[in-house]
Structure formats: C-alpha cells, structure tokens
Design a protein around this motif. Sequence first.
Motif, PDB file in Angstrom:
ATOM      1  N   ARG A  50      37.594  26.265  32.589  1.00 55.90           N
ATOM      2  CA  ARG A  50      38.602  27.250  32.994  1.00 55.90           C
ATOM      3  C   ARG A  50      39.216  27.919  31.769  1.00 55.90           C
ATOM      4  N   ASN A  54      44.985  30.409  32.026  1.00 55.85           N
ATOM      5  CA  ASN A  54      45.170  30.351  33.482  1.00 55.85           C
ATOM      6  C   ASN A  54      45.950  29.076  33.824  1.00 55.85           C
ATOM      7  N   LEU A  56      48.335  25.845  35.152  1.00 53.76           N
ATOM      8  CA  LEU A  56      48.095  24.809  36.165  1.00 53.76           C
ATOM      9  C   LEU A  56      49.334  24.642  37.035  1.00 53.76           C
ATOM     10  N   ILE A  92      57.230  29.495  41.431  1.00 50.99           N
ATOM     11  CA  ILE A  92      57.236  29.771  39.994  1.00 50.99           C
ATOM     12  C   ILE A  92      58.692  29.826  39.532  1.00 50.99           C
ATOM     13  N   THR A 109      57.155  30.092  32.191  1.00 54.94           N
ATOM     14  CA  THR A 109      57.449  29.682  33.576  1.00 54.94           C
ATOM     15  C   THR A 109      56.492  28.560  33.974  1.00 54.94           C
ATOM     16  N   VAL A 110      56.881  27.829  35.024  1.00 54.63           N
ATOM     17  CA  VAL A 110      56.019  26.748  35.507  1.00 54.63           C
ATOM     18  C   VAL A 110      55.855  26.872  37.021  1.00 54.63           C
ATOM     19  N   ALA A 133      47.562  20.047  38.366  1.00 56.61           N
ATOM     20  CA  ALA A 133      46.276  20.095  39.061  1.00 56.61           C
ATOM     21  C   ALA A 133      45.928  21.494  39.524  1.00 56.61           C
ATOM     22  N   PRO A 134      44.850  22.045  38.986  1.00 54.21           N
ATOM     23  CA  PRO A 134      44.249  23.230  39.597  1.00 54.21           C
ATOM     24  C   PRO A 134      43.258  22.738  40.652  1.00 54.21           C
ATOM     25  N   SER A 135      42.600  23.658  41.341  1.00 56.98           N
ATOM     26  CA  SER A 135      41.582  23.229  42.301  1.00 56.98           C
ATOM     27  C   SER A 135      40.440  22.535  41.550  1.00 56.98           C
ATOM     28  N   GLU A 172      43.926  27.598  49.142  1.00 56.71           N
ATOM     29  CA  GLU A 172      44.972  27.213  48.200  1.00 56.71           C
ATOM     30  C   GLU A 172      46.364  27.645  48.682  1.00 56.71           C
ATOM     31  N   ILE A 175      51.629  31.199  46.571  1.00 55.59           N
ATOM     32  CA  ILE A 175      52.429  31.133  45.338  1.00 55.59           C
ATOM     33  C   ILE A 175      53.540  32.180  45.410  1.00 55.59           C
ATOM     34  N   LYS A 219      50.177  39.150  38.582  1.00 58.40           N
ATOM     35  CA  LYS A 219      51.123  38.329  37.824  1.00 58.40           C
ATOM     36  C   LYS A 219      50.699  36.873  37.744  1.00 58.40           C
ATOM     37  N   ALA A 220      49.925  36.388  38.719  1.00 58.08           N
ATOM     38  CA  ALA A 220      49.364  35.038  38.598  1.00 58.08           C
ATOM     39  C   ALA A 220      48.073  35.193  37.810  1.00 58.08           C
ATOM     40  N   PRO A 221      48.039  34.696  36.563  1.00 58.04           N
ATOM     41  CA  PRO A 221      46.872  34.968  35.717  1.00 58.04           C
ATOM     42  C   PRO A 221      45.545  34.654  36.412  1.00 58.04           C
ATOM     43  N   GLY A 222      45.541  33.577  37.217  1.00 54.94           N
ATOM     44  CA  GLY A 222      44.288  33.165  37.854  1.00 54.94           C
ATOM     45  C   GLY A 222      43.741  34.173  38.839  1.00 54.94           C
ATOM     46  N   MET A 223      44.590  35.041  39.358  1.00 54.72           N
ATOM     47  CA  MET A 223      44.131  35.967  40.390  1.00 54.72           C
ATOM     48  C   MET A 223      43.281  37.099  39.809  1.00 54.72           C
TER      49      MET A 223
HETATM   50  P1  AMP Z   1      44.575  26.773  41.270  1.00 50.32           P
HETATM   51  O1  AMP Z   1      45.427  25.568  41.258  1.00 50.32           O
HETATM   52  O2  AMP Z   1      43.186  26.563  40.814  1.00 50.32           O
HETATM   53  O3  AMP Z   1      44.677  27.386  42.609  1.00 50.32           O
HETATM   54  O4  AMP Z   1      45.238  27.763  40.239  1.00 50.32           O
HETATM   55  C1  AMP Z   1      46.632  27.857  40.071  1.00 50.32           C
HETATM   56  C2  AMP Z   1      47.083  29.247  40.302  1.00 50.32           C
HETATM   57  O5  AMP Z   1      48.478  29.310  40.041  1.00 50.32           O
HETATM   58  C3  AMP Z   1      46.401  30.273  39.396  1.00 50.32           C
HETATM   59  O6  AMP Z   1      46.105  31.442  40.123  1.00 50.32           O
HETATM   60  C4  AMP Z   1      47.479  30.507  38.358  1.00 50.32           C
HETATM   61  O7  AMP Z   1      47.340  31.745  37.740  1.00 50.32           O
HETATM   62  C5  AMP Z   1      48.764  30.391  39.165  1.00 50.32           C
HETATM   63  N1  AMP Z   1      49.910  30.000  38.329  1.00 50.32           N
HETATM   64  C6  AMP Z   1      50.165  28.789  37.811  1.00 50.32           C
HETATM   65  N2  AMP Z   1      51.277  28.809  37.040  1.00 50.32           N
HETATM   66  C7  AMP Z   1      51.750  30.066  37.075  1.00 50.32           C
HETATM   67  C8  AMP Z   1      52.863  30.731  36.480  1.00 50.32           C
HETATM   68  N3  AMP Z   1      53.701  30.090  35.678  1.00 50.32           N
HETATM   69  N4  AMP Z   1      53.025  32.051  36.743  1.00 50.32           N
HETATM   70  C9  AMP Z   1      52.167  32.703  37.540  1.00 50.32           C
HETATM   71  N5  AMP Z   1      51.096  32.136  38.132  1.00 50.32           N
HETATM   72  C10 AMP Z   1      50.874  30.839  37.905  1.00 50.32           C
END
Ligand code: AMP
Length: 343
Positions: A50, A54, A56, A92, A109-110, A133-135, A172, A175, A219-223
């Motif tokens: 990963r 991105n 967690l 968040i 941020t967390v 934990a991410p997925s 998931e 958020i 804004k959610a980096p993972g997206m």
């Molecule tokens: P996953 O657990 O694999 O679904 O990934 C966690 C998701 O939460 C990802 O899309 C991240 O970008 C998002 N995420 C986690 N922490 C933050 C944060 N501090 N601000 C924005 N998005 C977050």
Amino acid sequence: MAAAREAVEEAGKILQDGGLVAFPTETVYGLGGDALNPESSRKIYAAKGRPSDNPLIVHICRWEDMSLIVREIPETAKKLGKAFWPGPITMILEKSDRVPRETTGGLSTVAVRMPSDPTALSLIRAAGGYVAAPSANASGRPSPTLAKHVEEDLGGRIEMILDGGQACIGLESTIVDLTEEIPTILRPGYITKEMLEEVLGKVEIDGAILPEGCKTAPKAPGMKYRHYAPKAELTIISGEEEAVVKRINALLKEAEKKGLRSGVIATDATAGRYGATFVKSAGSREREEETARELYRILREFDDEAVDVIYSEAFEESGIGQAVMNRLLKAAGHRMEMAGGAV
Ligand code: AMP
Ligand code: MG
C-alpha cells in the motif's frame, strides 16, 4: 461466527509484540497492527503493497480510549458515537501526539472506528486498545469478505488470520470528516447521508466521490487509488432493464467473436437471460444490502475464473446502493455506458 478465545488471546500477543494479524469486522476483514507503534504501521504498508501516504483507520473497543489519540472530542463525535458505535462508521478527528505519523500517512488527523464484530472487539482489547487496520487485501484487489480471501492475498506475509466467517455488511465503513465546520462524507458506506443528518443536521459529501467529481482530488487519500479492481476489464451498463439486458447480450456476442471469456453481474430477476458462461447474481434489486455483501466475493470469483471482460448492471443509488455504485465505479475505472446511448 466468532473466533475461539485462545486464538484471540494469541493474536493479541502478536499485535503487542509488533506483528500483524488479519481479523474479521462487520464491514470487511482488516489487517491489524499496533496503532501506536510506527514499526507495525510500516509493516502493514509493506504487507499490502500500500502507498504510505494512504492512512490507516485506528480501531478502538471503548469510548474512553478516544481521548488518548485525539486532540479533542467535538460534540459531533459524541453524537455519532452514541448513535452508531460500535458500528460501521469512521470519524476523522485532529490527532494527538501519541499517534505516529506512520499510522496517519503523514496527516495531522486520525481516522477512528469502533467495530461491532465481537471477535474484533475482543482482539482490540487483547492488543492493548489501539489497532490500526486497513482492509486485509493486497493493494488494488477487492476487499476481503471471507478469511480465505485474506489467505489468497496475504498468506505467508502476516503472522495470523482470525476466521470469523463472512463479513455481514461486505463494504468498508462510511468515513465522516469532523474537522470541518460541516461534517463531510469522504467515503459512502452502510451508514448513509440521511442517517447521519438525522443525528448531526447538515452533512456534505466530498465532491470528489460523486460520479461527476472523479476528476478532483478526494480528501480521503485512499479514494484516489483505483481500488477494488478485478483483473478483467469491467464495464457498467445503466438504463431501463430491457435495454440493459439487450445491450449486455450484444456485448457478450462481440466478446465471444473476439475469443474473450466474459462474465456478467446480474440480479435475481435477470440472471437467467444472459448468454454467458459466468453469470452471477448480486441478489434481489429490492435488497441492496445483499448486493453490498456479495459484490467483492463476485469480483474475486471472476479473477479465479480468469474472465477477460465483465459487464455489470448498474444499481440504485439509494441507501447502501450509493456505496455499492461508488465501489463498482472504482472497480470499473469509471467505465459506464447507458444502454441505448453513451454516458
Ligand atoms: P481501508 O481501511 O483500506 O478502507 O482504508 C482506510 C481509508 O480511510 C482510506 O481511504 C484512507 O484514505 C481513509 N483515511 C484514513 N485516515 C484518514 C484521514 N486522517 N483523513 C482522511 N482519510 C483517511
Ligand atoms: Mg482498503
């Protein structure tokens, strides 16, 4: 199905010692590490492949544990916690100094969630209270909804997998960013905008996750990553039922002429009407939660069957249907056409 108590105790020790354990939650399986240990977070990124920007999600099991990891607890967080925790919603908040930057992908941020799955809750407790934990999928693959999906992606790369049967939601968590004046949904999930508005008043949706907003940075980096991707090329066909069935059957004929193996994501009402070997029903159109539960399993099965192209019907964007379409569009790299005319 809950994992055995001895297994959970052993898994808790592994996490305390800096190791990684995959575990069931009500949304999807998570890949856990000690959230307060930067080395554990580094291992999570490495095991999944990963990108390290991105962040967690930090999982907790008691409301009072929040205060250690966030700078302050706003009223909105208290209201959401009361209404939906334990459950499929992630908040968040501004992080405290106790949370390493490795866990938050460098952000100040967390993301915090309290899952409802009993195995997840016992594991978090056994691990000392804070599990990042991410997925539990390899980066870019559909999220795991069964322990065997985790085994396929991460087997041999992590210390342990706890089996809790099929994840009951299958997508998931929602958020919500609570650091802005108006709470903003960064990722749609089981808890919808309407449900949030009942508790919080006005809620916004990050424009980048709306279908027309796919060009702006979310804004959610993972997206921003092309997640949930099956190996085959996936195209969504929207429109009125008869037109969709006709168009998909025409596309299947074209694929056959080219010698391609094709698959279809249909519904109970239409599954019998397609001329393809691999036709899978995502359940009844009246029960969107069935589609949510089955979607990732279906995408993974198509990978196993080595199909080259997948055509999927589109789903209603009401209730959890919005989250289903959000994930399906990402899996399709936003390839969608309207039966009877291009979109
Ligand atoms: P996953 O657990 O694999 O679904 O990934 C966690 C998701 O939460 C990802 O899309 C991240 O970008 C998002 N995420 C986690 N922490 C933050 C944060 N501090 N601000 C924005 N998005 C977050
Ligand atoms: Mg993920």
